[in-house]
Design an enzyme around this catalytic site. Structure first.
Site, PDB file in Angstrom:
ATOM      1  N   ASP A 176      97.432  43.543 116.639  1.00 30.25           N
ATOM      2  CA  ASP A 176      96.065  43.155 116.963  1.00 30.25           C
ATOM      3  C   ASP A 176      95.942  41.670 117.273  1.00 30.25           C
ATOM      4  OD1 ASP A 176      96.416  42.234 114.288  1.00 30.25           O
ATOM      5  OD2 ASP A 176      95.475  44.032 113.496  1.00 30.25           O
TER       6      ASP A 176
ATOM      7  N   ASN B 207      89.465  47.938 102.430  1.00 35.61           N
ATOM      8  CA  ASN B 207      88.722  49.150 102.744  1.00 35.61           C
ATOM      9  C   ASN B 207      89.603  50.228 103.360  1.00 35.61           C
ATOM     10  OD1 ASN B 207      89.185  48.107 105.287  1.00 35.61           O
ATOM     11  ND2 ASN B 207      87.026  47.990 105.888  1.00 35.61           N
TER      12      ASN B 207
ATOM     13  N   HIS C 256      91.738  49.801 105.974  1.00 33.44           N
ATOM     14  CA  HIS C 256      92.074  49.695 107.392  1.00 33.44           C
ATOM     15  C   HIS C 256      93.551  49.356 107.575  1.00 33.44           C
ATOM     16  CE1 HIS C 256      90.976  45.173 107.250  1.00 33.44           C
ATOM     17  NE2 HIS C 256      92.250  45.214 107.595  1.00 33.44           N
TER      18      HIS C 256
ATOM     19  N   GLU D 266      89.034  50.288 111.361  1.00 33.82           N
ATOM     20  CA  GLU D 266      88.119  50.305 110.232  1.00 33.82           C
ATOM     21  C   GLU D 266      87.698  51.740 109.889  1.00 33.82           C
ATOM     22  OE1 GLU D 266      87.784  47.644 108.679  1.00 33.82           O
ATOM     23  OE2 GLU D 266      87.322  45.900 109.920  1.00 33.82           O
TER      24      GLU D 266
END
Length: 242
Positions: A67, A136, A138, A143
């Site tokens: 990313d 979380n 990811h 996400e």
């Protein structure tokens, strides 16, 4: 799933680096999927150490990063282009032409995403994908959501992710709100996946990702479906695992 727990972070780093180095020693033209953030820093340091000792060469290898932030100049101190140069690329012999990251400043981000997927396809299957995990769940910047995107795409970062990444910027307002990320499908296509989890604050999400139900609410839980998943954890991150 091959689960390895370490009492010593240095040994975890060595184990992670040995997996990468052994692959490139065996297959000098290996295609590597690389990650950023705090998690892989020590592993990259060990990889560089192996290179400087003459144990491995990356001159014929190829890499693809997961990313990059959208709208952050490549030479910005917190861009992932800068991160990779500082922690790995400036210290090994991987040709810069063989080191690929998404272009977060592309005039047409959707076209950039499609081009990135095409490059990966032309290189062949990623041999080893290195991953960390967000609080979380990811992976990359995929996400939690009701639906997950298969290929490389632009994502709006969750508030929890912005807060976690704010430590790298002057304030949370400076954290880019969007990023280009490989999709879950791209990640799961890798021949082998190496997931690294560190710290007591990751213990709960480690348990949910590795032993909980497979759900898009925890994107990392989809890694349970992969036939060749190796997970390296420190003792604190593994404390809730059976």
């Amino acid at each position: 799933m091959n689960l390895l727990v370490f009492d010593d972070n240095e040994k975890l780093n060595e184990a992670g680096a040995n997996i990468i180095v052994s692959l490139v020693q065996t297959n000098p033209r290996a295609v590597l999927g690389l990650a950023t953030g705090g998690t892989p820093v020590g592993i990259y340091e060990q990889v560089v150490r192996n290179y400087k000792q003459g144990l491995v060469s990356f001159r014929n290898a190829v890499s693809y990063n997961l990313d990059e932030y959208v709208g952050l100049p490549e030479d910005h101190p917190e861009s992932y282009h800068t991160y990779m140069r500082q922690h790995l690329f400036d210290h090994i012999d991987l040709p810069w032409a063989n080191a690929h990251l998404p272009n977060g400043n592309a005039a047409d981000p959707d076209a950039e995403c499609a081009a990135y997927d095409e490059m990966i396809e032309r290189s062949g299957q990623i041999d080893l994908q290195l991953l960390g995990i967000g609080h979380n769940g990811h992976i990359g910047f995929n996400e939690p959501d009701t639906d997950l995107v298969r290929g490389t795409h632009v994502v709006t970062l969750a508030e929890e992710t912005l807060k976690a990444n704010a430590r790298y910027f002057d304030s949370i307002d400076d954290v880019p709100k969007r990023a280009i990320t490989m999709g879950i499908g791209s990640i799961l296509k890798a021949k082998t996946i190496l997931l690294v989890i560190r710290g007591a604050d990751k213990a709960e999400i480690a348990k949910r990702a590795l032993t909980g139900p497979i759900t898009t609410d925890v994107p990392a839980s989809l890694l349970q479906t992969h036939p060749r998943l190796t997970v390296l954890l420190d003792r604190a991150a593994a404390r809730l695992l059976p």
